[in-house]
Design a protein around this motif. Structure first.
Motif, short mmCIF file in Angstrom:
data_model
loop_
_atom_site.label_atom_id
_atom_site.label_comp_id
_atom_site.label_asym_id
_atom_site.label_seq_id
_atom_site.Cartn_x
_atom_site.Cartn_y
_atom_site.Cartn_z
N ILE A 54 43.60 62.69 40.53
CA ILE A 54 42.93 61.93 41.59
C ILE A 54 42.87 60.47 41.15
O ILE A 54 42.18 60.14 40.19
CB ILE A 54 41.52 62.47 41.87
CG1 ILE A 54 41.60 63.94 42.29
CG2 ILE A 54 40.84 61.62 42.95
CD1 ILE A 54 40.26 64.61 42.44
N ASN A 55 43.62 59.63 41.82
CA ASN A 55 43.61 58.20 41.55
C ASN A 55 42.55 57.55 42.42
O ASN A 55 42.73 57.40 43.63
CB ASN A 55 44.99 57.59 41.82
CG ASN A 55 46.00 57.98 40.76
OD1 ASN A 55 45.69 58.00 39.59
ND2 ASN A 55 47.20 58.30 41.19
N ASN A 56 41.44 57.18 41.80
CA ASN A 56 40.29 56.69 42.55
C ASN A 56 39.79 55.33 42.06
O ASN A 56 39.06 54.67 42.77
CB ASN A 56 39.16 57.73 42.47
CG ASN A 56 37.94 57.34 43.27
OD1 ASN A 56 38.05 56.83 44.37
ND2 ASN A 56 36.78 57.55 42.70
N ALA A 57 40.14 54.93 40.87
CA ALA A 57 39.59 53.69 40.31
C ALA A 57 40.10 52.48 41.07
O ALA A 57 41.20 52.48 41.62
CB ALA A 57 39.97 53.57 38.84
N GLY A 58 39.30 51.45 41.10
CA GLY A 58 39.74 50.23 41.75
C GLY A 58 38.75 49.10 41.57
O GLY A 58 37.59 49.33 41.22
N VAL A 59 39.23 47.89 41.79
CA VAL A 59 38.38 46.71 41.76
C VAL A 59 38.56 45.99 43.09
O VAL A 59 39.57 46.17 43.78
CB VAL A 59 38.72 45.76 40.58
CG1 VAL A 59 38.42 46.43 39.25
CG2 VAL A 59 40.17 45.33 40.63
N MET A 60 37.56 45.18 43.46
CA MET A 60 37.60 44.56 44.78
C MET A 60 37.02 43.16 44.74
O MET A 60 35.98 42.92 44.14
CB MET A 60 36.79 45.42 45.75
CG MET A 60 36.74 44.92 47.15
SD MET A 60 35.80 46.09 48.15
CE MET A 60 35.87 45.27 49.71
N ASN A 61 37.72 42.24 45.42
CA ASN A 61 37.25 40.88 45.64
C ASN A 61 36.76 40.18 44.37
O ASN A 61 35.71 39.55 44.36
CB ASN A 61 36.15 40.86 46.70
CG ASN A 61 36.68 41.28 48.05
OD1 ASN A 61 37.86 41.12 48.34
ND2 ASN A 61 35.83 41.82 48.87
N CYS A 62 37.52 40.31 43.31
CA CYS A 62 37.11 39.66 42.07
C CYS A 62 37.72 38.25 41.98
O CYS A 62 38.69 37.94 42.65
CB CYS A 62 37.49 40.49 40.86
SG CYS A 62 39.05 41.34 40.93
N ARG A 63 37.09 37.45 41.14
CA ARG A 63 37.64 36.13 40.92
C ARG A 63 39.03 36.28 40.32
O ARG A 63 39.40 37.37 39.86
CB ARG A 63 36.73 35.32 40.00
CG ARG A 63 36.56 35.89 38.62
CD ARG A 63 35.56 35.07 37.78
NE ARG A 63 35.17 35.77 36.59
CZ ARG A 63 35.91 35.85 35.48
NH1 ARG A 63 37.08 35.26 35.42
NH2 ARG A 63 35.48 36.52 34.44
N LYS A 64 39.79 35.23 40.32
CA LYS A 64 41.16 35.32 39.83
C LYS A 64 41.15 35.66 38.34
O LYS A 64 40.68 34.89 37.52
CB LYS A 64 41.92 34.03 40.07
CG LYS A 64 43.39 34.14 39.75
CD LYS A 64 44.17 32.93 40.19
CE LYS A 64 45.63 33.14 39.97
NZ LYS A 64 46.41 32.01 40.45
N MET A 65 41.65 36.82 38.05
CA MET A 65 41.74 37.31 36.67
C MET A 65 43.07 38.06 36.54
O MET A 65 43.71 38.38 37.53
CB MET A 65 40.59 38.27 36.36
CG MET A 65 39.21 37.70 36.49
SD MET A 65 37.90 38.88 36.06
CE MET A 65 38.15 40.20 37.22
N TYR A 66 43.41 38.33 35.30
CA TYR A 66 44.66 39.03 35.02
C TYR A 66 44.39 40.24 34.13
O TYR A 66 43.47 40.23 33.32
CB TYR A 66 45.66 38.10 34.33
CG TYR A 66 46.04 36.94 35.20
CD1 TYR A 66 47.06 37.06 36.14
CD2 TYR A 66 45.37 35.73 35.11
CE1 TYR A 66 47.40 36.00 36.97
CE2 TYR A 66 45.71 34.66 35.93
CZ TYR A 66 46.72 34.81 36.85
OH TYR A 66 47.05 33.75 37.67
#
Length: 133
Positions: A54-66
């Protein structure tokens, strides 16, 4: 998972509800291809097959990062990390016979457009646009 404490809490809840004691917590940072590869390598040492991913991880609307690999964070974590994990686990998924890969996603991707000439949003970063693609 990223947060082993939260993972353990969820693992215990799953074990209690399912009565399946064979549920484990393992760390995997999707912002690092090395972490994903290490996770798969350690999993292969203990298991011969994977029934469900189950692929569930995620990030949202973060400042510009790499990511640690130089990919814009939302693209790297939400897509590239999952892609690498799923592909590295493919032999173990196939070994299970009737396995499945499940992606839990935000439907905002339908608003997005991918600029293949600027995957890292170098020209003009917009967190919402980066998330939506």
């Amino acid at each position: 998972c990223r947060d082993l404490k939260k993972c353990e809490e969820e693992r215990q809840a799953i074990v209690m509800e399912s009565r399946n004691k064979y549920v484990y917590c393992r760390q995997c940072e999707l912002d690092s291809f090395k972490s994903v590869r290490d996770f798969v390598e350690k999993l292969r040492e203990k298991e011969s097959k994977v029934d469900v991913l189950i692929n569930n991880a995620g990030v949202m609307n973060c400042r510009k990062m790499y990511t640690q690999d130089g990919i814009e964070t939302q693209l790297g974590v939400n897509h590239m990390g999952h892609f690498l994990l799923s592909n590295l686990l493919k032999p173990m998924l196939q070994a299970a016979g009737n396995s499945r890969v499940i992606y839990l996603i935000n439907l905002d991707y339908r608003k997005g457009v991918i600029d293949f000439t600027d995957l890292n949003f170098e020209k003009e970063y917009d967190a919402n646009k980066a998330f939506n693609r």
